[in-house]
Scaffold this motif. Structure first.
Motif, PDB file in Angstrom:
ATOM      1  N   GLY A 105       0.745  -1.248   0.000  1.00 12.76           N
ATOM      2  CA  GLY A 105       0.000   0.000   0.000  1.00 12.76           C
ATOM      3  C   GLY A 105       0.772   1.294   0.000  1.00 12.76           C
ATOM      4  N   THR A 106       2.093   1.251   0.122  1.00 13.99           N
ATOM      5  CA  THR A 106       2.865   2.492   0.178  1.00 13.99           C
ATOM      6  C   THR A 106       3.188   2.987  -1.227  1.00 13.99           C
ATOM      7  N   GLU A 107       2.600   4.128  -1.576  1.00 14.87           N
ATOM      8  CA  GLU A 107       2.774   4.689  -2.914  1.00 14.87           C
ATOM      9  C   GLU A 107       3.857   5.757  -2.966  1.00 14.87           C
ATOM     10  N   GLN A 108       4.027   6.514  -1.867  1.00 13.57           N
ATOM     11  CA  GLN A 108       4.976   7.633  -1.875  1.00 13.57           C
ATOM     12  C   GLN A 108       5.935   7.571  -0.694  1.00 13.57           C
ATOM     13  N   ILE A 109       7.213   7.706  -0.994  1.00  8.66           N
ATOM     14  CA  ILE A 109       8.253   7.875   0.022  1.00  8.66           C
ATOM     15  C   ILE A 109       9.127   9.016  -0.471  1.00  8.66           C
ATOM     16  N   LEU A 110       9.247  10.055   0.324  1.00 10.28           N
ATOM     17  CA  LEU A 110      10.011  11.226  -0.120  1.00 10.28           C
ATOM     18  C   LEU A 110      11.522  10.975  -0.110  1.00 10.28           C
ATOM     19  N   LEU A 111      11.999  10.223   0.896  1.00  9.59           N
ATOM     20  CA  LEU A 111      13.446  10.104   1.088  1.00  9.59           C
ATOM     21  C   LEU A 111      13.820   8.742   1.669  1.00  9.59           C
ATOM     22  N   PHE A 112      14.907   8.178   1.140  1.00  5.00           N
ATOM     23  CA  PHE A 112      15.526   6.989   1.731  1.00  5.00           C
ATOM     24  C   PHE A 112      16.885   7.385   2.298  1.00  5.00           C
ATOM     25  N   TYR A 128      10.731   3.015  -6.346  1.00  9.53           N
ATOM     26  CA  TYR A 128      10.230   4.362  -6.031  1.00  9.53           C
ATOM     27  C   TYR A 128      11.064   5.393  -6.801  1.00  9.53           C
ATOM     28  N   PRO A 129      10.808   5.537  -8.091  1.00  8.55           N
ATOM     29  CA  PRO A 129      11.648   6.402  -8.940  1.00  8.55           C
ATOM     30  C   PRO A 129      11.643   7.879  -8.549  1.00  8.55           C
ATOM     31  N   GLN A 130      10.592   8.344  -7.849  1.00 10.41           N
ATOM     32  CA  GLN A 130      10.540   9.759  -7.477  1.00 10.41           C
ATOM     33  C   GLN A 130      11.164  10.050  -6.111  1.00 10.41           C
ATOM     34  N   MET A 276       5.509  19.051   0.110  1.00  9.43           N
ATOM     35  CA  MET A 276       6.420  18.240  -0.699  1.00  9.43           C
ATOM     36  C   MET A 276       5.694  17.022  -1.277  1.00  9.43           C
ATOM     37  N   PHE A 277       4.824  16.421  -0.482  1.00  4.34           N
ATOM     38  CA  PHE A 277       4.012  15.302  -0.987  1.00  4.34           C
ATOM     39  C   PHE A 277       3.112  15.768  -2.127  1.00  4.34           C
ATOM     40  N   SER A 278       2.502  16.927  -1.935  1.00  2.43           N
ATOM     41  CA  SER A 278       1.591  17.451  -2.956  1.00  2.43           C
ATOM     42  C   SER A 278       2.321  17.743  -4.255  1.00  2.43           C
ATOM     43  N   ASN A 279       3.546  18.236  -4.148  1.00  2.00           N
ATOM     44  CA  ASN A 279       4.323  18.566  -5.345  1.00  2.00           C
ATOM     45  C   ASN A 279       4.742  17.324  -6.127  1.00  2.00           C
ATOM     46  N   LYS A 280       4.757  16.166  -5.447  1.00  2.00           N
ATOM     47  CA  LYS A 280       5.143  14.923  -6.097  1.00  2.00           C
ATOM     48  C   LYS A 280       3.992  14.358  -6.937  1.00  2.00           C
ATOM     49  N   ASN A 281       2.765  14.772  -6.620  1.00  2.00           N
ATOM     50  CA  ASN A 281       1.594  14.237  -7.340  1.00  2.00           C
ATOM     51  C   ASN A 281       1.492  14.819  -8.751  1.00  2.00           C
TER      52      ASN A 281
END
Length: 281
Positions: A105-112, A128-130, A276-281
């Motif tokens: 279920g995890t669609e977005q991860i900003l940073l590893f 997670y290409p983004q 930052m999450f919103s900008n990724k969409n």
């Protein structure tokens, strides 16, 4: 079951009969399965990935890599997402784990954030290409210390601190330039490796209140040390199943303790992170 009963007694100081242990084992096996199948959050601000080595028996005894991923949610709370046991740490295992995270279920991860294992960035980007990537600056400092003379260690490590403890990315890059100019003649290979690393300054693009939390893997390393503190009471686990049951009991305890605690700085950064999450969409 007698061996597992002895293991529990050595690690926790309580004695149980083999029959009691058998009953406990069945329940714990269900916990392991449920832990690895539970749905995850749709979004995580960051995910720390690291492996720690624990002795386990497979005919012979050897230390194996326990791959662990810890995520920080939008509200700043922490959670062990997933894990895997393998003979050695590898980017291939991490890729499999991240595929599992996405399927749950995890669609977005900003940073590893990780210690810079070879191939890890490619593994992350495939799933997670983004997502952005930060190499652990504390690990970089340790690597530098191992590659220089003992007499130079304190000075060169102190100089490197200015790279990731500056006021902003521009100042950090200026500090690295100064560092390289100072040490390039004495330690050209150290300087070359830093100049060629594109993942030192990623954290500067995130809100300042969380910089200290995301420029290193200290968060997950401290957790791994707690796990090893318990495992050091026993020389080995009798088999992988016993190790997994122990690990999941530790992970569930961690998740319960930190489910409602906001990690330092994340409350102050919440609105910026949401943007930052919103900008990724």
């Amino acid at each position: 079951m007698t061996e597992i009963a002895d293991l529990i007694e050595r690690m926790y100081g309580h004695h149980y009969t083999p029959q009691t242990v058998s009953n406990m084992t069945k329940v714990l096996a269900e916990h392991v399965d449920a832990f690895m199948k539970r749905p995850l959050e749709e979004r995580y601000v960051c995910v720390y990935i690291d492996a720690t080595y624990i002795a386990v028996k497979r005919e012979t005894v050897s230390k194996e890599a326990v791959h662990i991923a810890v995520g920080i949610r939008e509200d700043g709370s922490k959670e062990v997402l997933t894990y895997a046991v393998a003979p050695t740490e590898s980017a291939y295992i991490w890729k499999e784990l991240l595929q599992d995270v996405k399927q749950r279920g995890t669609e977005q991860i900003l940073l590893f954030i990780s210690d810079g294992l070879t191939g890890i960035v490619n593994a992350i980007q495939e799933i997670y290409p983004q997502a952005k990537y930060q190499t652990c600056c504390v690990h970089l400092a340790r690597n530098i210390a191992h590659k220089v003379r003992v007499s130079d260690r304190a000075e060169i490590c102190e100089d490197f601190k200015s790279v990731y403890r500056s006021d902003d990315e521009q100042a950090g890059k200026a500090a690295l330039s100064t560092f390289c100019d100072k040490w390039k003649t004495t330690y050209p290979k150290v300087v070359k490796s830093l100049r060629e690393n594109p993942y030192i300054f990623t954290f500067y693009s995130f809100p300042k209140p969380i910089w200290r939390s995301i420029y290193s893997t200290n968060l997950i390393e401290s957790f791994n040390k707690q796990i090893k503190k318990y495992t050091n009471r026993k020389e080995q686990f009798p088999h992988e199943e016993a190790l997994e049951k122990f690990l999941v009991s530790q992970f569930e305890d961690y998740n319960q303790r930190f489910a409602t605690r906001c990690h330092i700085g994340f409350d102050q950064a919440r609105s910026e992170l949401l943007a930052m999450f919103s900008n990724k969409n």
